[in-house]
Scaffold this motif. Sequence first.
Motif, mmCIF file in Angstrom:
data_model
loop_
_atom_site.group_PDB
_atom_site.id
_atom_site.type_symbol
_atom_site.label_atom_id
_atom_site.label_comp_id
_atom_site.label_asym_id
_atom_site.label_seq_id
_atom_site.Cartn_x
_atom_site.Cartn_y
_atom_site.Cartn_z
ATOM 1 N N UNK A 257 2.546 -2.417 12.096
ATOM 2 C CA UNK A 257 1.159 -1.728 11.542
ATOM 3 C C UNK A 257 2.461 -1.001 10.577
ATOM 4 N N UNK A 258 3.011 0.410 11.033
ATOM 5 C CA UNK A 258 3.797 1.469 10.331
ATOM 6 C C UNK A 258 4.168 0.897 8.827
ATOM 7 N N UNK A 259 5.365 -0.162 9.941
ATOM 8 C CA UNK A 259 6.790 -0.540 8.492
ATOM 9 C C UNK A 259 5.693 -1.580 7.375
ATOM 10 N N UNK A 260 4.941 -2.072 7.773
ATOM 11 C CA UNK A 260 3.652 -3.027 6.489
ATOM 12 C C UNK A 260 3.201 -2.003 5.574
ATOM 13 N N UNK A 261 2.775 -1.010 6.727
ATOM 14 C CA UNK A 261 1.875 -0.230 5.094
ATOM 15 C C UNK A 261 2.839 0.535 4.429
ATOM 16 N N UNK A 262 4.728 1.267 5.619
ATOM 17 C CA UNK A 262 5.309 1.530 4.310
ATOM 18 C C UNK A 262 5.418 0.651 3.372
ATOM 19 N N UNK A 263 6.301 -0.390 3.654
ATOM 20 C CA UNK A 263 6.808 -1.614 2.587
ATOM 21 C C UNK A 263 5.594 -1.329 1.568
ATOM 22 N N UNK A 264 4.024 -1.568 1.519
ATOM 23 C CA UNK A 264 2.997 -2.024 0.641
ATOM 24 C C UNK A 264 2.957 -0.727 0.199
ATOM 25 N N UNK A 265 2.927 0.168 0.578
ATOM 26 C CA UNK A 265 3.338 2.107 -0.501
ATOM 27 C C UNK A 265 4.726 1.799 -1.248
ATOM 28 N N UNK A 266 5.280 1.339 -0.539
ATOM 29 C CA UNK A 266 6.967 1.378 -1.598
ATOM 30 C C UNK A 266 6.452 0.547 -2.492
ATOM 31 N N UNK A 267 5.913 -0.712 -2.295
ATOM 32 C CA UNK A 267 5.824 -1.594 -3.386
ATOM 33 C C UNK A 267 4.400 -1.618 -4.703
ATOM 34 N N UNK A 268 3.718 -0.494 -3.875
ATOM 35 C CA UNK A 268 2.517 -0.449 -4.772
ATOM 36 C C UNK A 268 3.198 0.508 -5.825
ATOM 37 N N UNK A 269 3.674 1.503 -5.549
ATOM 38 C CA UNK A 269 4.238 2.791 -6.831
ATOM 39 C C UNK A 269 5.660 1.997 -7.282
ATOM 40 N N UNK A 270 6.102 0.606 -7.386
ATOM 41 C CA UNK A 270 6.756 0.322 -7.910
ATOM 42 C C UNK A 270 6.492 -0.799 -9.225
ATOM 43 N N UNK A 271 5.232 -1.332 -8.466
ATOM 44 C CA UNK A 271 4.936 -2.970 -9.392
ATOM 45 C C UNK A 271 2.882 -2.352 -9.592
ATOM 46 N N UNK A 272 2.999 -1.923 -10.620
ATOM 47 C CA UNK A 272 1.224 -2.479 -11.234
ATOM 48 C C UNK A 272 0.273 -3.567 -11.077
ATOM 49 N N UNK A 273 0.915 -4.668 -11.278
ATOM 50 C CA UNK A 273 0.585 -6.018 -11.432
ATOM 51 C C UNK A 273 0.315 -6.659 -9.942
ATOM 52 N N UNK A 274 -0.640 -7.107 -9.962
ATOM 53 C CA UNK A 274 -0.564 -7.627 -9.036
ATOM 54 C C UNK A 274 -1.284 -9.330 -8.763
ATOM 55 N N UNK A 275 -0.744 -10.250 -8.411
ATOM 56 C CA UNK A 275 -1.256 -11.407 -8.491
ATOM 57 C C UNK A 275 -1.790 -12.001 -7.357
ATOM 58 N N UNK A 276 -2.697 -12.738 -6.776
ATOM 59 C CA UNK A 276 -3.393 -13.561 -5.425
ATOM 60 C C UNK A 276 -3.414 -14.898 -6.005
ATOM 61 N N UNK A 277 -2.464 -15.567 -4.877
ATOM 62 C CA UNK A 277 -2.205 -17.305 -4.684
ATOM 63 C C UNK A 277 -2.523 -17.517 -3.642
ATOM 64 N N UNK A 278 -2.590 -18.634 -3.244
ATOM 65 C CA UNK A 278 -3.313 -19.389 -2.287
ATOM 66 C C UNK A 278 -1.987 -20.067 -1.371
ATOM 67 N N UNK A 279 -2.318 -21.183 -0.164
ATOM 68 C CA UNK A 279 -1.228 -20.872 1.268
ATOM 69 C C UNK A 279 -0.412 -21.505 -0.125
#
Length: 632
Positions: A257-279
């Motif tokens: 969970x900590x690794x996931x939070x850390x990776x998400x924090x890095x990506x969130x600071x690099x990318x402003x756009x968010x796209x949600x896709x289905x399966x």
Amino acid sequence: MSESERLCLEVLKTIGKTLSQMNLYNPAHPAVRAMLAEAVRVLSTILAEIPEGTLAYSLDADKVIANGRIVGPVRDLPSSIGNTFTRFKLNSVTFAAGVTEEELSAFCQLAALRPEAAKTVVPAKFLSEKGVSRILLNEALYAKVDRLPDGSPAPAETGAPAGGPSGASAAGTPGSGGAVEGMGEGGGGTGGAAEAVEKVQGEPIEKTIEVLAHRATMDRGEQSRIYGTVMQKIRAELEVKVQEATRELKRQATTLQNEQVRTQAVLSNVAEGVVVVDDSGRVLMMNPAAEELYGSSLAEMAGKPLSEHVKEEHLLALSKETVVPNDKPVQGEVAVSGKDDTRRTLRASTAIVQTEAGKPVGVVSTLSDVTKYREAQKMQREFVAHVTHELRSPLTAIRAALEILEGAVSSKLKADEQRIMTNALRNTDRLEDLVNSILDFSKIESGQMTVYPKPARPELLVQESLDSMLPWVQKKGLRVETACPSSLPTVNADPKRTVQVFVNLLSNAIKFTPAGGTVRIGAGPSRDGSRAVCFFVSDTGPGIPKADQQKIFEKFIQIASGEKHVGGTGLGLAIAKAFVHLQQGQMWVESEPGKGANFQFTLPCYIPTAEEVAARPVAKPKPWWKRLLGLK
């Protein structure tokens, strides 16, 4: 799962969906408001069935508990719910009757805070400042029950702690009750206790202890005390055993969970756009930053595969496993879409920062100005076009002068002098081919090359191409085989450009096939069943290694195989493939080292228009006597 349990889980699932939308839109967005309204509606339905009007949630290991009752596994909830409990160290979240959309929106705003912001926030104070009074954190409330699960009346209150088996017990927690059905009123004995235990075989441990407490004494208060003491010891023992068994699992889960939070924090600071896709990789949601990046609105892209909207300046890397399996390891395959130049540029300008264990902790990027890059490409194309045009005029003059000179003095030249003259003419031809190839490819890259498709017969295209190359084939001593049945349908093709494709393929086949070898050319039906004709040129040369079969279609690429010093510009196959694509076809190669190469390309069949079909003359049937006599 009962309907009440399903609704309890549905509340948390709807809140999780609301949190996902808050990552894309602001809280006032209609999509967010609609999800909040749905969550409040389901909450109100549940709270209306609870006399005390409170619903307390807690997470215990892998279980979801509502008012002290297990309603489902944590894995059925969105990960954002578990992250919220963990991030704010919540033991419970309680919703009271009358909770409003504004209060639920404030709670979702708290849960949606980024990890850095959440560290400085006191959850209860955050809600209080926003006027929230019907959502309580870390204050589990319990409902008083009047009857036990088996229908017997609950024991009278004896001052036992709330939540125990006395008067106030957690909803869904079995308390002690009156006499159990089928049991006598008298005190317990050895035979009676054994008979009671026999009756509850297969029942939960709570039910067994309840029965034994009833057999031990008829005093309600004493029954409650016995039940509470035994259950407390069992819970303590179970807690110790569970902690020992799950200690390592919890450490691993916390690490992941900590690794996931850390990776998400890095990506969130690099990318402003968010796209949600289905399966299936189809677009569900996009925030305004992503819409601006793609140059398309959500309304235009919703429900369509994300890869269909990749433009020249885009690079899309999308996992082929959008659904993570829980019964096998993932392969980690990623589909990368984008123009080759863009892929090379962006890959070369981005580096992943990782630990010695290979865990990503950051990204380093250096991006050039896209406008400057396009201007440089435009200048390059204009320079190439200008130089090639300027070279054509003196080259034509040199060729003409050599031909005049050869005609005037060829009879007077010695053998060595004649060989020099022949080499000069041959080199001017090679230079002219080089200039024409560069000019054609420059037009293709700039989008200025056009084709003019029209109905064309496959066998005529094959024959015209072979006729133009036959002298070279015969001079080198090669055998030629053709296979092009006249029954093939008419294709929609530009004859001039198609013959140029054939000439490029035949030129390669002749150059790389040793004397005495065979070159085959022809056409046949498309193997994939589409309305197209498949053309081919194959040889018995040295073949092409698998690793090089995609490279050969790139510009200025030549593979070292077969005869030495075969020459060429390295543009022939790139131009041929571009011409085929301009005519809505596909080109590929099949080859194995030592077994020759088979280049194939498809062209679509010609489909006449309705006007052309209507204009066709209708053949009149012959008179009966002509049919009888076989006359025309």
